[in-house]
Write a protein that holds these residues in place. Structure first.
Motif, PDB file in Angstrom:
ATOM      1  N   HIS A  18      17.085  11.974  -2.561  1.00 48.74           N
ATOM      2  CA  HIS A  18      18.048  13.269  -2.432  1.00 48.74           C
ATOM      3  C   HIS A  18      19.030  12.361  -2.492  1.00 48.74           C
ATOM      4  N   ASP A  66      17.143  16.141  -6.074  1.00 48.83           N
ATOM      5  CA  ASP A  66      15.729  16.485  -5.075  1.00 48.83           C
ATOM      6  C   ASP A  66      14.663  16.764  -5.908  1.00 48.83           C
ATOM      7  N   HIS A  74      16.793  21.598   4.482  1.00 44.73           N
ATOM      8  CA  HIS A  74      17.653  20.041   4.178  1.00 44.73           C
ATOM      9  C   HIS A  74      18.810  19.730   5.660  1.00 44.73           C
ATOM     10  N   VAL A  83      20.629  12.364   3.482  1.00 44.00           N
ATOM     11  CA  VAL A  83      19.937  13.805   3.688  1.00 44.00           C
ATOM     12  C   VAL A  83      18.332  13.587   3.426  1.00 44.00           C
ATOM     13  N   ASP A  85      15.164  15.662   4.995  1.00 40.74           N
ATOM     14  CA  ASP A  85      13.920  17.230   4.834  1.00 40.74           C
ATOM     15  C   ASP A  85      13.381  17.224   6.413  1.00 40.74           C
ATOM     16  N   ASP A 106      17.565  27.632   0.425  1.00 36.73           N
ATOM     17  CA  ASP A 106      17.248  26.496   1.104  1.00 36.73           C
ATOM     18  C   ASP A 106      17.783  26.900   2.190  1.00 36.73           C
ATOM     19  N   HIS A 108      19.682  25.219   5.295  1.00 37.89           N
ATOM     20  CA  HIS A 108      20.816  23.502   4.794  1.00 37.89           C
ATOM     21  C   HIS A 108      21.263  23.480   7.073  1.00 37.89           C
TER      22      HIS A 108
END
Lengths: 120, 120
Positions: A18, A66, A74, A83, A85, A106, A108
């Motif tokens: 990332h 990415d 993430h 970061v 995965d 996404d 987070h």
DNA sequence: TATTATGATGTAAAGATTACAACATGGATG
DNA sequence: CATCCATGTTGTAATCTTTACATCATAATA
């Protein structure tokens, strides 16, 4: 597809860390000194529009790039800034938004990664 | 707790529109003209550290402020720029990150909201 | 070869956020 | 009550990231 675009795309496929635009710029400039950072930004837009890469913004500071486009989460470590995965096995898109067109997704999570937590 | 901090916090509790720092600044400056935008930034840091508000970054541009701290997702409309909340009933934190300390959790969905989709 | 369209480059500008120094305030202490 | 100290606020300037734009290079086409 130009050499510059191929270079950025290849870098993101080979480096799943990332990286920021600056990181990619510094890495690729070593091989092609005439490379411009504006080209990186333009290329990121082009590749994003083509659905080949994703731009994520997690925590403060620069955007992260990415090359993996399959849905995944993430984790952002607030200590080291890395970061990580993770899978999204038990997380599904909500059905509670009638009429909304969902295009991107996404998850987070912020916190402290295992390596940094161990140092405490 | 100062009048400025109370003002920012109250504004965020009463306006669940995920305003930007600029929006909060313009709104509060009407009542107290001497207010500084730096104070808004400082106050946002203070309130965030205290766990009273959250800062979310979704899509491009400015950070958005959120007075709601219970876990929920954010839908970002790329047409009008509005941010909508949604429930996270069927989404749970991943168990696949051993040793990681998770502190915050946010789900970002991007797309087109119902109002903007209707106009097409 | 001339033309045109597209992309790359570099500088400059824009926008958001932070750093910092000066000023204000309010509470504690003598 | 006066002084001191800590904390918060303000405003300017700087920083950092990203974008706008003009120029240059390149490749394909006529």
């Amino acid at each position: 597809m130009t050499p510059q675009r191929i270079g950025v795309y290849r870098y993101l496929l080979e480096n799943r860390t990332h990286p920021t635009v600056e990181t990619v710029y510094q890495a690729l400039k070593a091989d092609s000194p005439s490379l411009s950072k504006t080209t990186i930004y333009n290329t990121v837009d082009t590749l994003t529009d083509a659905g080949l890469i994703r731009v994520i913004r997690v925590g403060e500071g620069e955007a992260r790039l990415d090359g993996e486009i399959i849905d995944h989460g993430h984790f952002f470590c607030r200590v080291c800034g890395n970061v990580y995965d993770f899978d999204l096995d038990n997380c599904h898109l909500p059905q509670s938004l009638p009429g909304f067109r969902m295009e991107g997704f996404d998850v987070h999570v912020a916190g402290v990664c295992a390596a940094c937590a161990e140092k405490d």
